[in-house]
Design a protein around this motif. Structure first.
Motif, PDB file in Angstrom:
ATOM      1  N   PRO A  18     -39.907  63.029 -46.113  1.00  0.00           N
ATOM      2  CA  PRO A  18     -39.448  64.407 -45.916  1.00  0.00           C
ATOM      3  C   PRO A  18     -39.780  64.887 -44.507  1.00  0.00           C
ATOM      4  N   ARG A  19     -38.848  65.584 -43.880  1.00  0.00           N
ATOM      5  CA  ARG A  19     -38.973  66.135 -42.528  1.00  0.00           C
ATOM      6  C   ARG A  19     -38.886  65.080 -41.415  1.00  0.00           C
ATOM      7  N   SER A  20     -38.362  63.907 -41.742  1.00  0.00           N
ATOM      8  CA  SER A  20     -38.260  62.856 -40.720  1.00  0.00           C
ATOM      9  C   SER A  20     -37.032  63.025 -39.836  1.00  0.00           C
ATOM     10  N   GLY A  21     -36.022  63.781 -40.318  1.00  0.00           N
ATOM     11  CA  GLY A  21     -34.807  63.985 -39.536  1.00  0.00           C
ATOM     12  C   GLY A  21     -33.563  63.423 -40.186  1.00  0.00           C
ATOM     13  N   LYS A  22     -33.607  63.164 -41.484  1.00  0.00           N
ATOM     14  CA  LYS A  22     -32.454  62.585 -42.182  1.00  0.00           C
ATOM     15  C   LYS A  22     -31.240  63.514 -42.141  1.00  0.00           C
ATOM     16  N   SER A  23     -31.446  64.793 -42.416  1.00  0.00           N
ATOM     17  CA  SER A  23     -30.324  65.740 -42.399  1.00  0.00           C
ATOM     18  C   SER A  23     -29.738  65.881 -41.001  1.00  0.00           C
ATOM     19  N   GLU A  24     -30.603  65.883 -40.003  1.00  0.00           N
ATOM     20  CA  GLU A  24     -30.114  65.965 -38.616  1.00  0.00           C
ATOM     21  C   GLU A  24     -29.311  64.716 -38.266  1.00  0.00           C
ATOM     22  N   ALA A  25     -29.770  63.557 -38.728  1.00  0.00           N
ATOM     23  CA  ALA A  25     -29.018  62.319 -38.497  1.00  0.00           C
ATOM     24  C   ALA A  25     -27.642  62.410 -39.154  1.00  0.00           C
ATOM     25  N   GLN A  26     -27.574  62.978 -40.355  1.00  0.00           N
ATOM     26  CA  GLN A  26     -26.274  63.156 -41.018  1.00  0.00           C
ATOM     27  C   GLN A  26     -25.361  64.070 -40.207  1.00  0.00           C
ATOM     28  N   ARG A  27     -25.919  65.167 -39.669  1.00  0.00           N
ATOM     29  CA  ARG A  27     -25.099  66.081 -38.862  1.00  0.00           C
ATOM     30  C   ARG A  27     -24.581  65.380 -37.610  1.00  0.00           C
ATOM     31  N   ILE A  28     -25.409  64.592 -36.965  1.00  0.00           N
ATOM     32  CA  ILE A  28     -24.987  63.874 -35.759  1.00  0.00           C
ATOM     33  C   ILE A  28     -23.909  62.849 -36.103  1.00  0.00           C
ATOM     34  N   LEU A  29     -24.087  62.127 -37.194  1.00  0.00           N
ATOM     35  CA  LEU A  29     -23.072  61.158 -37.605  1.00  0.00           C
ATOM     36  C   LEU A  29     -21.729  61.839 -37.862  1.00  0.00           C
ATOM     37  N   LYS A  30     -21.760  63.045 -38.421  1.00  0.00           N
ATOM     38  CA  LYS A  30     -20.509  63.772 -38.656  1.00  0.00           C
ATOM     39  C   LYS A  30     -19.891  64.219 -37.339  1.00  0.00           C
ATOM     40  N   GLU A  31     -20.694  64.848 -36.478  1.00  0.00           N
ATOM     41  CA  GLU A  31     -20.181  65.374 -35.206  1.00  0.00           C
ATOM     42  C   GLU A  31     -19.644  64.268 -34.304  1.00  0.00           C
ATOM     43  N   GLN A  32     -20.379  63.186 -34.196  1.00  0.00           N
ATOM     44  CA  GLN A  32     -20.040  62.145 -33.230  1.00  0.00           C
ATOM     45  C   GLN A  32     -19.020  61.124 -33.753  1.00  0.00           C
ATOM     46  N   TYR A  33     -19.072  60.843 -35.073  1.00  0.00           N
ATOM     47  CA  TYR A  33     -18.282  59.726 -35.594  1.00  0.00           C
ATOM     48  C   TYR A  33     -17.408  60.099 -36.792  1.00  0.00           C
ATOM     49  N   GLY A  34     -17.446  61.356 -37.210  1.00  0.00           N
ATOM     50  CA  GLY A  34     -16.633  61.782 -38.335  1.00  0.00           C
ATOM     51  C   GLY A  34     -17.125  61.297 -39.687  1.00  0.00           C
ATOM     52  N   VAL A  35     -18.370  60.833 -39.757  1.00  0.00           N
ATOM     53  CA  VAL A  35     -18.940  60.379 -41.028  1.00  0.00           C
ATOM     54  C   VAL A  35     -19.228  61.616 -41.883  1.00  0.00           C
ATOM     55  N   GLN A  36     -18.634  61.665 -43.061  1.00  0.00           N
ATOM     56  CA  GLN A  36     -18.769  62.834 -43.927  1.00  0.00           C
ATOM     57  C   GLN A  36     -20.079  62.781 -44.715  1.00  0.00           C
ATOM     58  N   PRO A  37     -20.910  63.811 -44.595  1.00  0.00           N
ATOM     59  CA  PRO A  37     -22.151  63.825 -45.375  1.00  0.00           C
ATOM     60  C   PRO A  37     -21.865  64.131 -46.847  1.00  0.00           C
ATOM     61  N   VAL A  38     -22.558  63.429 -47.722  1.00  0.00           N
ATOM     62  CA  VAL A  38     -22.449  63.652 -49.161  1.00  0.00           C
ATOM     63  C   VAL A  38     -23.832  64.070 -49.642  1.00  0.00           C
ATOM     64  N   ASP A  39     -23.894  65.129 -50.412  1.00  0.00           N
ATOM     65  CA  ASP A  39     -25.155  65.596 -50.974  1.00  0.00           C
ATOM     66  C   ASP A  39     -25.438  64.770 -52.223  1.00  0.00           C
ATOM     67  N   ASP A  40     -26.190  63.680 -52.056  1.00  0.00           N
ATOM     68  CA  ASP A  40     -26.458  62.785 -53.171  1.00  0.00           C
ATOM     69  C   ASP A  40     -27.429  63.381 -54.187  1.00  0.00           C
ATOM     70  N   GLY A  41     -27.997  64.534 -53.906  1.00  0.00           N
ATOM     71  CA  GLY A  41     -28.846  65.232 -54.862  1.00  0.00           C
ATOM     72  C   GLY A  41     -28.196  66.489 -55.406  1.00  0.00           C
ATOM     73  N   PHE A  42     -26.881  66.631 -55.223  1.00  0.00           N
ATOM     74  CA  PHE A  42     -26.200  67.858 -55.630  1.00  0.00           C
ATOM     75  C   PHE A  42     -26.376  68.164 -57.113  1.00  0.00           C
ATOM     76  N   ALA A  43     -26.282  67.152 -57.968  1.00  0.00           N
ATOM     77  CA  ALA A  43     -26.400  67.387 -59.413  1.00  0.00           C
ATOM     78  C   ALA A  43     -27.746  68.026 -59.747  1.00  0.00           C
ATOM     79  N   LEU A  44     -28.798  67.571 -59.087  1.00  0.00           N
ATOM     80  CA  LEU A  44     -30.137  68.127 -59.325  1.00  0.00           C
ATOM     81  C   LEU A  44     -30.229  69.552 -58.796  1.00  0.00           C
ATOM     82  N   ARG A  45     -29.712  69.758 -57.585  1.00  0.00           N
ATOM     83  CA  ARG A  45     -29.763  71.091 -56.981  1.00  0.00           C
ATOM     84  C   ARG A  45     -28.970  72.100 -57.818  1.00  0.00           C
TER      85      ARG A  45
END
Length: 192
Positions: A18-45
């Motif tokens: 936790p707090r290592s930068g995973k969400s930020e890495a997802q945002r960068i992947l989307k901005e730079q390469y069009g990789v769509q982030p998926v909330d793999d914990g959505f069902a729990l949330r």
């Protein structure tokens, strides 16, 4: 550094403390390469918000997950609520239930990132032809909760997100992480 035409793997699992930068890495992947982030914990949330009275901030932000909620006379840290819900689903269906649910119904085309890869879930992404990236950060110690553990054996690549630890300001730290992700993207394309 932008290259949305670069063919990255279809499934990119991201793990780290936790707090290592995973969400930020997802945002960068989307901005730079069009990789769509998926909330793999959505069902729990969704369950915690709809049925336990937590707010979306409580289940989506680090600050919210650190807060405590009273439920029927018991006090729970919000991170613990989500983790224990995940443990119950995994106990019933197996440790790959979260990535299984997250990947159902994805479009056939495109690349997708999953920022909450835990336990042995990296094996699921690799078995589907995906890759697993570990975000390592010296400022993000291991979680005290067993549900935050992840297998390093399933990791294909590790990014050292250490710019803040080296004293760089936040904006420069983000640029540093983006540069490391770009280097990794080039390696992934070359190895495919």
């Amino acid at each position: 550094m932008k290259d949305k035409d670069m063919q990255l793997p279809r499934l990119i699992g991201i793990c780290g403390n936790p707090r290592s930068g995973k969400s930020e890495a997802q945002r960068i992947l989307k901005e730079q390469y069009g990789v769509q982030p998926v909330d793999d914990g959505f069902a729990l949330r969704h369950f915690a918000v709809r049925h336990l009275g937590l707010s979306w901030e409580d289940v989506q932000t680090q600050e919210g997950k650190a807060r405590y909620t009273d439920i029927l006379g018991g006090t729970w840290q919000n991170r613990e609520i989500l983790g224990e819900l995940g443990n119950k689903l995994e106990g019933m269906f197996g440790e790959h239930i979260m990535p299984f649910m997250a990947t159902r119904g994805l479009p056939a085309e495109g690349s997708f990132s999953f920022g909450s890869v835990r336990k042995l879930q990296g094996e699921f992404f690799r078995a589907q032809g995906g890759v697993v990236i570990e975000i390592s950060n010296p400022l993000a110690p291991p979680s005290p909760y067993d549900f935050d553990w992840y297998s390093r054996e399933a990791v294909n690549f590790t990014i050292e997100n250490d710019a803040l630890a080296r004293g760089l300001p936040a904006e420069e730290a983000r640029l540093d992480l983006a540069a490391k992700i770009h280097e990794l993207a080039l390696r992934m394309v070359e190895s495919s």
